[in-house]
Design a protein around this motif. Sequence first.
Motif, PDB file in Angstrom:
ATOM      1  N   ASN A   1       0.806  -1.222   0.000  1.00 23.38           N
ATOM      2  CA  ASN A   1       0.000   0.000   0.000  1.00 23.38           C
ATOM      3  C   ASN A   1       0.841   1.275   0.000  1.00 23.38           C
ATOM      4  O   ASN A   1       0.289   2.377   0.071  1.00 23.38           O
ATOM      5  CB  ASN A   1      -0.931   0.002   1.215  1.00 23.38           C
ATOM      6  CG  ASN A   1      -1.983  -1.066   1.105  1.00 23.38           C
ATOM      7  OD1 ASN A   1      -2.921  -0.937   0.333  1.00 23.38           O
ATOM      8  ND2 ASN A   1      -1.827  -2.136   1.853  1.00 23.38           N
ATOM      9  N   LEU A   2       2.154   1.149  -0.067  1.00 19.32           N
ATOM     10  CA  LEU A   2       3.027   2.325   0.005  1.00 19.32           C
ATOM     11  C   LEU A   2       2.828   3.283  -1.162  1.00 19.32           C
ATOM     12  O   LEU A   2       2.834   4.497  -0.974  1.00 19.32           O
ATOM     13  CB  LEU A   2       4.495   1.906   0.094  1.00 19.32           C
ATOM     14  CG  LEU A   2       4.941   1.284   1.410  1.00 19.32           C
ATOM     15  CD1 LEU A   2       6.409   0.882   1.329  1.00 19.32           C
ATOM     16  CD2 LEU A   2       4.702   2.220   2.576  1.00 19.32           C
ATOM     17  N   ALA A   3       2.645   2.757  -2.365  1.00 20.27           N
ATOM     18  CA  ALA A   3       2.494   3.631  -3.533  1.00 20.27           C
ATOM     19  C   ALA A   3       1.256   4.509  -3.387  1.00 20.27           C
ATOM     20  O   ALA A   3       1.306   5.720  -3.632  1.00 20.27           O
ATOM     21  CB  ALA A   3       2.423   2.801  -4.809  1.00 20.27           C
ATOM     22  N   LYS A   4       0.159   3.925  -2.981  1.00 19.12           N
ATOM     23  CA  LYS A   4      -1.078   4.695  -2.776  1.00 19.12           C
ATOM     24  C   LYS A   4      -0.905   5.665  -1.604  1.00 19.12           C
ATOM     25  O   LYS A   4      -1.357   6.808  -1.660  1.00 19.12           O
ATOM     26  CB  LYS A   4      -2.234   3.733  -2.525  1.00 19.12           C
ATOM     27  CG  LYS A   4      -3.545   4.377  -2.267  1.00 19.12           C
ATOM     28  CD  LYS A   4      -4.243   4.755  -3.538  1.00 19.12           C
ATOM     29  CE  LYS A   4      -5.670   5.226  -3.193  1.00 19.12           C
ATOM     30  NZ  LYS A   4      -6.229   6.036  -4.214  1.00 19.12           N
ATOM     31  N   ALA A   5      -0.241   5.223  -0.537  1.00 24.29           N
ATOM     32  CA  ALA A   5      -0.035   6.061   0.643  1.00 24.29           C
ATOM     33  C   ALA A   5       0.874   7.253   0.350  1.00 24.29           C
ATOM     34  O   ALA A   5       0.862   8.232   1.089  1.00 24.29           O
ATOM     35  CB  ALA A   5       0.549   5.231   1.776  1.00 24.29           C
ATOM     36  N   ALA A   6       1.636   7.185  -0.730  1.00 20.35           N
ATOM     37  CA  ALA A   6       2.551   8.270  -1.089  1.00 20.35           C
ATOM     38  C   ALA A   6       1.852   9.421  -1.805  1.00 20.35           C
ATOM     39  O   ALA A   6       2.472  10.453  -2.047  1.00 20.35           O
ATOM     40  CB  ALA A   6       3.674   7.731  -1.970  1.00 20.35           C
ATOM     41  N   GLU A   7       0.579   9.265  -2.100  1.00 20.72           N
ATOM     42  CA  GLU A   7      -0.149  10.338  -2.780  1.00 20.72           C
ATOM     43  C   GLU A   7      -0.208  11.578  -1.888  1.00 20.72           C
ATOM     44  O   GLU A   7      -0.353  11.489  -0.667  1.00 20.72           O
ATOM     45  CB  GLU A   7      -1.557   9.872  -3.160  1.00 20.72           C
ATOM     46  CG  GLU A   7      -1.548   8.790  -4.213  1.00 20.72           C
ATOM     47  CD  GLU A   7      -2.946   8.290  -4.563  1.00 20.72           C
ATOM     48  OE1 GLU A   7      -3.947   8.848  -4.061  1.00 20.72           O
ATOM     49  OE2 GLU A   7      -3.021   7.324  -5.344  1.00 20.72           O
ATOM     50  N   ALA A   8      -0.129  12.722  -2.513  1.00 20.91           N
ATOM     51  CA  ALA A   8      -0.059  14.002  -1.796  1.00 20.91           C
ATOM     52  C   ALA A   8      -1.249  14.245  -0.882  1.00 20.91           C
ATOM     53  O   ALA A   8      -1.112  14.897   0.157  1.00 20.91           O
ATOM     54  CB  ALA A   8       0.077  15.145  -2.801  1.00 20.91           C
TER      55      ALA A   8
END
Length: 112
Positions: free
Chosen positions: A79-86
């Motif tokens: 879920n890191l990629a989604k959690a990296a959203e601004a």
Amino acid sequence: MKLMTREFSSILLFLAIILSACNQTPDLEPYDGKALRIAVVGDPPRLDADQVKFNELSIDELRAEELSSYEAVIITEKNLAKAAEAKYADTYAESSIPFFFVSASSHIPFLG
């Protein structure tokens, strides 16, 4: 001879201090407080403990009002990629509870 004995005594004293500082058994006390509630974005870990309760959340539930009843949040690697959203940056920065980003390459990811 006297100098050699003094040096030898100093070395022994130094070693005794160093070895006594390397205590292998920490003094741990059991946790007797209320069960810790940890939010997990992703699959919660399997842990057989009465003191920790994991609750699975979706990434979209990361809002301050949703997190106020938890002691911490774990965001799993997938879920890191989604959690990296601004749009989530303010949630991380303004939250009073810690976030743990599993397998993130930085100690403080997504804030900066």
